[in-house]
Write an enzyme that holds these catalytic residues in place. Structure first.
Site, short mmCIF file in Angstrom:
data_model
loop_
_atom_site.label_atom_id
_atom_site.label_comp_id
_atom_site.label_asym_id
_atom_site.label_seq_id
_atom_site.Cartn_x
_atom_site.Cartn_y
_atom_site.Cartn_z
N GLU A 40 -1.89 11.53 3.71
CA GLU A 40 -2.93 11.41 4.73
C GLU A 40 -2.79 12.61 5.67
O GLU A 40 -1.68 13.05 5.96
CB GLU A 40 -2.76 10.14 5.57
CG GLU A 40 -2.92 8.84 4.83
CD GLU A 40 -2.69 7.67 5.77
OE1 GLU A 40 -3.66 7.06 6.23
OE2 GLU A 40 -1.51 7.38 6.05
N GLU A 89 0.87 -1.17 0.00
CA GLU A 89 0.00 0.00 0.00
C GLU A 89 0.91 1.22 0.00
O GLU A 89 1.91 1.26 0.73
CB GLU A 89 -0.91 0.02 1.23
CG GLU A 89 -1.73 1.28 1.39
CD GLU A 89 -2.57 1.28 2.67
OE1 GLU A 89 -3.04 0.19 3.08
OE2 GLU A 89 -2.75 2.36 3.28
#
Length: 296
Positions: A172, A167
Protein backbone atom coordinates in the site's frame (compact mmCIF):
# COMPACT_ATOMS: atom_id res chain seq x y z
CA UNK A 1 6.42 -15.46 -20.55
CA UNK A 2 4.11 -12.88 -22.15
CA UNK A 3 0.81 -14.44 -23.17
CA UNK A 4 1.16 -17.50 -20.95
CA UNK A 5 -0.63 -18.59 -17.83
CA UNK A 6 0.56 -21.72 -16.05
CA UNK A 7 -1.80 -23.71 -13.84
CA UNK A 8 -0.29 -26.71 -12.02
CA UNK A 9 2.42 -26.74 -14.71
CA UNK A 10 -0.11 -26.85 -17.59
CA UNK A 11 0.42 -24.01 -20.06
CA UNK A 12 -2.77 -22.24 -21.15
CA UNK A 13 -2.69 -19.70 -23.95
CA UNK A 14 -4.88 -16.65 -23.42
CA UNK A 15 -7.69 -16.52 -25.98
CA UNK A 16 -8.08 -13.32 -28.01
CA UNK A 17 -11.14 -11.21 -27.26
CA UNK A 18 -12.59 -8.74 -29.75
CA UNK A 19 -13.05 -5.63 -27.61
CA UNK A 20 -11.81 -2.09 -27.44
CA UNK A 21 -9.84 -1.26 -24.26
CA UNK A 22 -11.79 1.25 -22.19
CA UNK A 23 -14.92 0.98 -24.35
CA UNK A 24 -18.11 1.44 -22.35
CA UNK A 25 -19.40 -1.96 -21.28
CA UNK A 26 -16.29 -3.82 -22.44
CA UNK A 27 -15.23 -4.77 -18.91
CA UNK A 28 -18.06 -7.08 -17.88
CA UNK A 29 -18.29 -9.82 -15.28
CA UNK A 30 -19.42 -13.36 -15.98
CA UNK A 31 -22.17 -14.98 -13.93
CA UNK A 32 -20.67 -18.45 -13.43
CA UNK A 33 -16.87 -18.27 -13.24
CA UNK A 34 -14.64 -21.29 -12.69
CA UNK A 35 -12.53 -21.14 -9.52
CA UNK A 36 -8.92 -22.35 -9.83
CA UNK A 37 -7.04 -22.87 -6.55
CA UNK A 38 -3.33 -23.65 -6.32
CA UNK A 39 -1.97 -25.16 -3.12
CA UNK A 40 1.68 -24.22 -3.36
CA UNK A 41 4.83 -25.48 -1.74
CA UNK A 42 6.27 -22.70 0.44
CA UNK A 43 9.18 -20.76 -1.03
CA UNK A 44 12.42 -20.78 0.97
CA UNK A 45 14.26 -17.42 1.06
CA UNK A 46 16.38 -17.39 -2.07
CA UNK A 47 15.14 -20.86 -3.00
CA UNK A 48 14.06 -22.34 -6.32
CA UNK A 49 10.56 -21.54 -7.59
CA UNK A 50 8.14 -22.62 -10.32
CA UNK A 51 5.56 -20.30 -11.91
CA UNK A 52 2.03 -21.63 -11.30
CA UNK A 53 -0.14 -18.67 -12.41
CA UNK A 54 0.29 -15.28 -14.03
CA UNK A 55 -1.43 -12.50 -15.87
CA UNK A 56 0.97 -10.63 -18.18
CA UNK A 57 -1.73 -8.15 -19.35
CA UNK A 58 -0.93 -8.49 -23.04
CA UNK A 59 -4.47 -9.23 -24.28
CA UNK A 60 -6.99 -6.86 -25.79
CA UNK A 61 -8.74 -6.39 -22.46
CA UNK A 62 -8.94 -7.80 -18.96
CA UNK A 63 -10.39 -11.29 -18.95
CA UNK A 64 -13.66 -11.45 -16.94
CA UNK A 65 -12.96 -15.15 -16.37
CA UNK A 66 -9.91 -14.03 -14.34
CA UNK A 67 -10.86 -10.62 -12.92
CA UNK A 68 -14.02 -9.45 -11.19
CA UNK A 69 -14.75 -5.75 -11.67
CA UNK A 70 -16.04 -4.10 -8.49
CA UNK A 71 -18.53 -1.25 -8.80
CA UNK A 72 -19.93 1.27 -6.37
CA UNK A 73 -18.95 2.48 -2.93
CA UNK A 74 -19.13 -0.78 -0.94
CA UNK A 75 -22.73 -0.31 0.16
CA UNK A 76 -23.63 -3.61 -1.50
CA UNK A 77 -21.47 -5.25 1.20
CA UNK A 78 -22.88 -3.00 3.95
CA UNK A 79 -19.55 -1.14 4.11
CA UNK A 80 -20.17 2.26 2.46
CA UNK A 81 -16.91 4.02 1.74
CA UNK A 82 -15.37 0.50 1.73
CA UNK A 83 -15.10 0.79 5.52
CA UNK A 84 -12.51 3.57 5.23
CA UNK A 85 -14.59 6.67 4.36
CA UNK A 86 -13.17 6.55 0.84
CA UNK A 87 -14.38 9.15 -1.66
CA UNK A 88 -14.43 7.25 -4.96
CA UNK A 89 -17.10 5.35 -6.86
CA UNK A 90 -15.59 2.30 -8.55
CA UNK A 91 -16.38 1.83 -12.24
CA UNK A 92 -15.33 -1.21 -14.31
CA UNK A 93 -14.27 0.97 -17.23
CA UNK A 94 -11.60 2.68 -15.11
CA UNK A 95 -9.49 -0.48 -15.55
CA UNK A 96 -8.18 -1.42 -18.98
CA UNK A 97 -5.20 -2.85 -20.87
CA UNK A 98 -2.79 -0.48 -22.61
CA UNK A 99 0.65 -1.24 -24.08
CA UNK A 100 0.91 -4.54 -22.23
CA UNK A 101 0.00 -3.08 -18.83
CA UNK A 102 -3.07 -3.08 -16.65
CA UNK A 103 -3.99 0.59 -16.15
CA UNK A 104 -6.21 1.62 -13.24
CA UNK A 105 -7.24 5.27 -13.51
CA UNK A 106 -8.57 7.53 -10.76
CA UNK A 107 -10.49 10.52 -12.14
CA UNK A 108 -12.07 13.69 -10.81
CA UNK A 109 -15.42 12.69 -12.25
CA UNK A 110 -18.95 13.04 -10.90
CA UNK A 111 -20.82 9.79 -10.37
CA UNK A 112 -24.06 10.49 -8.51
CA UNK A 113 -23.06 12.09 -5.21
CA UNK A 114 -19.40 11.14 -5.69
CA UNK A 115 -16.75 13.49 -7.06
CA UNK A 116 -14.18 10.81 -7.95
CA UNK A 117 -14.13 7.50 -9.82
CA UNK A 118 -11.54 4.73 -9.90
CA UNK A 119 -11.33 0.94 -10.28
CA UNK A 120 -10.97 -2.09 -8.05
CA UNK A 121 -10.52 -5.56 -9.53
CA UNK A 122 -10.02 -8.96 -7.92
CA UNK A 123 -9.78 -12.67 -8.70
CA UNK A 124 -12.46 -13.76 -6.21
CA UNK A 125 -14.18 -17.01 -7.30
CA UNK A 126 -11.76 -17.16 -10.25
CA UNK A 127 -8.27 -17.71 -8.85
CA UNK A 128 -7.04 -18.22 -5.29
CA UNK A 129 -3.88 -19.71 -3.83
CA UNK A 130 -2.27 -20.80 -0.59
CA UNK A 131 1.43 -20.30 0.20
CA UNK A 132 4.28 -19.59 -2.20
CA UNK A 133 5.35 -16.22 -3.62
CA UNK A 134 3.22 -13.56 -5.28
CA UNK A 135 4.72 -10.52 -6.98
CA UNK A 136 3.67 -7.66 -9.23
CA UNK A 137 5.65 -5.05 -11.15
CA UNK A 138 3.88 -1.73 -10.58
CA UNK A 139 4.24 1.99 -11.24
CA UNK A 140 2.18 3.95 -8.73
CA UNK A 141 0.13 7.11 -9.23
CA UNK A 142 1.28 10.35 -7.57
CA UNK A 143 -0.77 12.67 -5.43
CA UNK A 144 -2.17 13.71 -2.08
CA UNK A 145 -5.26 11.67 -1.29
CA UNK A 146 -4.36 8.65 -3.44
CA UNK A 147 -4.14 5.17 -1.93
CA UNK A 148 -3.07 2.45 -4.40
CA UNK A 149 -2.83 -1.14 -3.16
CA UNK A 150 -1.94 -4.73 -4.10
CA UNK A 151 -3.37 -7.16 -1.56
CA UNK A 152 -4.96 -10.52 -0.71
CA UNK A 153 -8.33 -11.46 0.79
CA UNK A 154 -9.68 -14.88 1.87
CA UNK A 155 -11.60 -16.82 -0.77
CA UNK A 156 -13.88 -18.04 2.02
CA UNK A 157 -14.51 -16.38 5.37
CA UNK A 158 -13.78 -19.69 7.08
CA UNK A 159 -13.04 -18.11 10.47
CA UNK A 160 -15.58 -15.27 10.47
CA UNK A 161 -16.05 -11.78 9.09
CA UNK A 162 -13.27 -9.27 8.55
CA UNK A 163 -10.65 -9.53 9.89
CA UNK A 164 -11.11 -12.93 11.61
CA UNK A 165 -10.39 -14.68 8.29
CA UNK A 166 -7.38 -12.47 7.56
CA UNK A 167 -6.07 -9.95 5.03
CA UNK A 168 -2.54 -9.66 3.59
CA UNK A 169 -1.55 -6.24 2.24
CA UNK A 170 1.42 -6.83 -0.06
CA UNK A 171 1.86 -3.16 -0.93
CA UNK A 172 0.00 0.00 0.00
CA UNK A 173 1.20 3.54 -0.67
CA UNK A 174 -0.36 6.53 1.05
CA UNK A 175 -0.10 9.87 -0.78
CA UNK A 176 2.65 8.46 -3.04
CA UNK A 177 5.02 11.04 -4.43
CA UNK A 178 3.40 13.73 -2.31
CA UNK A 179 6.34 14.92 -0.21
CA UNK A 180 7.35 13.96 3.32
CA UNK A 181 3.89 12.63 4.20
CA UNK A 182 4.10 9.90 1.56
CA UNK A 183 6.97 10.16 -0.86
CA UNK A 184 8.43 6.76 -1.73
CA UNK A 185 7.20 4.82 1.31
CA UNK A 186 5.24 1.59 0.93
CA UNK A 187 3.51 -0.46 3.62
CA UNK A 188 3.18 -4.22 4.18
CA UNK A 189 0.52 -5.29 6.71
CA UNK A 190 -1.54 -8.23 7.94
CA UNK A 191 -5.01 -7.97 9.48
CA UNK A 192 -6.29 -10.72 11.77
CA UNK A 193 -7.87 -11.33 15.20
CA UNK A 194 -11.64 -11.16 15.60
CA UNK A 195 -14.39 -9.74 13.46
CA UNK A 196 -14.45 -5.94 13.52
CA UNK A 197 -14.21 -4.19 15.96
CA UNK A 198 -12.10 -7.01 17.44
CA UNK A 199 -9.66 -6.89 14.53
CA UNK A 200 -5.91 -6.45 14.93
CA UNK A 201 -3.11 -5.55 12.53
CA UNK A 202 0.67 -5.44 12.36
CA UNK A 203 3.00 -4.25 9.65
CA UNK A 204 6.09 -2.39 8.50
CA UNK A 205 6.97 0.34 6.05
CA UNK A 206 9.87 0.74 3.65
CA UNK A 207 11.23 3.67 1.67
CA UNK A 208 11.96 2.48 -1.85
CA UNK A 209 15.16 3.89 -3.42
CA UNK A 210 14.14 5.90 -6.46
CA UNK A 211 10.69 7.12 -7.36
CA UNK A 212 7.71 4.78 -6.91
CA UNK A 213 5.64 7.03 -9.18
CA UNK A 214 8.11 7.62 -12.04
CA UNK A 215 9.30 4.04 -12.43
CA UNK A 216 8.20 0.42 -11.99
CA UNK A 217 9.11 -1.61 -8.90
CA UNK A 218 8.45 -5.24 -7.97
CA UNK A 219 6.46 -5.81 -4.78
CA UNK A 220 6.21 -9.33 -3.37
CA UNK A 221 5.21 -11.54 -0.46
CA UNK A 222 6.50 -15.00 0.38
CA UNK A 223 4.03 -16.87 2.56
CA UNK A 224 4.22 -20.17 4.42
CA UNK A 225 2.55 -21.82 7.40
CA UNK A 226 4.36 -19.79 10.06
CA UNK A 227 5.98 -16.81 8.32
CA UNK A 228 5.11 -14.07 5.84
CA UNK A 229 7.95 -12.03 4.28
CA UNK A 230 7.69 -8.74 2.32
CA UNK A 231 9.99 -7.59 -0.50
CA UNK A 232 10.42 -4.51 -2.67
CA UNK A 233 12.74 -5.05 -5.66
CA UNK A 234 13.92 -8.20 -3.84
CA UNK A 235 14.91 -6.24 -0.73
CA UNK A 236 13.49 -8.14 2.24
CA UNK A 237 12.06 -5.42 4.47
CA UNK A 238 9.58 -7.14 6.80
CA UNK A 239 8.68 -10.48 8.38
CA UNK A 240 5.57 -11.45 10.34
CA UNK A 241 5.37 -14.62 12.46
CA UNK A 242 2.76 -13.74 15.09
CA UNK A 243 -0.95 -13.62 14.34
CA UNK A 244 -4.18 -15.22 15.54
CA UNK A 245 -7.88 -15.51 14.86
CA UNK A 246 -10.86 -15.95 17.13
CA UNK A 247 -12.07 -18.71 14.79
CA UNK A 248 -9.30 -21.35 15.09
CA UNK A 249 -5.82 -22.14 16.34
CA UNK A 250 -2.56 -20.85 14.81
CA UNK A 251 -1.59 -20.78 11.93
CA UNK A 252 -5.14 -19.71 11.09
CA UNK A 253 -6.28 -17.46 9.50
CA UNK A 254 -3.33 -17.54 7.07
CA UNK A 255 -3.71 -21.23 6.27
CA UNK A 256 -6.46 -20.93 3.68
CA UNK A 257 -6.54 -19.83 0.00
CA UNK A 258 -6.60 -16.08 -0.69
CA UNK A 259 -7.50 -14.15 -3.85
CA UNK A 260 -5.81 -11.07 -5.39
CA UNK A 261 -7.00 -7.45 -5.26
CA UNK A 262 -5.68 -4.38 -7.12
CA UNK A 263 -7.19 -0.92 -6.66
CA UNK A 264 -6.61 2.81 -6.36
CA UNK A 265 -8.67 4.42 -3.61
CA UNK A 266 -9.22 8.17 -3.38
CA UNK A 267 -9.39 9.76 0.05
CA UNK A 268 -10.28 7.89 3.21
CA UNK A 269 -9.03 7.92 6.78
CA UNK A 270 -5.52 6.77 5.84
CA UNK A 271 -4.46 9.32 3.16
CA UNK A 272 -6.98 12.11 3.70
CA UNK A 273 -8.68 13.85 0.76
CA UNK A 274 -7.06 15.10 -2.43
CA UNK A 275 -6.08 18.77 -2.48
CA UNK A 276 -5.30 21.43 -5.06
CA UNK A 277 -1.93 19.78 -5.84
CA UNK A 278 -3.46 16.41 -6.82
CA UNK A 279 -3.52 15.96 -10.57
CA UNK A 280 -6.21 13.84 -12.22
CA UNK A 281 -6.44 11.54 -14.04
CA UNK A 282 -3.95 9.53 -11.96
CA UNK A 283 -2.92 6.06 -13.09
CA UNK A 284 -1.46 2.92 -11.57
CA UNK A 285 0.20 0.66 -14.16
CA UNK A 286 0.78 -3.05 -13.54
CA UNK A 287 3.13 -4.92 -15.87
CA UNK A 288 2.33 -8.38 -14.50
CA UNK A 289 1.11 -10.40 -11.52
CA UNK A 290 2.80 -13.78 -10.91
CA UNK A 291 2.36 -16.57 -8.39
CA UNK A 292 5.10 -19.13 -7.70
CA UNK A 293 5.40 -22.38 -5.82
CA UNK A 294 8.56 -23.48 -4.09
CA UNK A 295 10.34 -26.66 -5.06
CA UNK A 296 9.13 -29.71 -3.08
Amino acid sequence: MKGLRIFAMAIILAQPVAAVPGEAGSNVNIDDPTLIVTDNTPVAPGGEMSLVWSDEFDGARLDPATWFFEAGDGSQYSIPGWGNDELQWYLPDNAHIENGNLVITARRQRQGDFQFTSARINTRDRFAFRYGRIEARIRLPAGQGLWPAFWLMPQENAYGGWAASGEIDIMEAVNPGAGAAGGNTVHGTIHYGGASPGNRSSGSEYTVPGSITDGFHVYAVEWDQREIRWYADDVHFATQTNWFTSGADFPAPFDRPFYIVLNVAVGGRFPGPPDSTTRFPATMEVDYVRVYSGEP
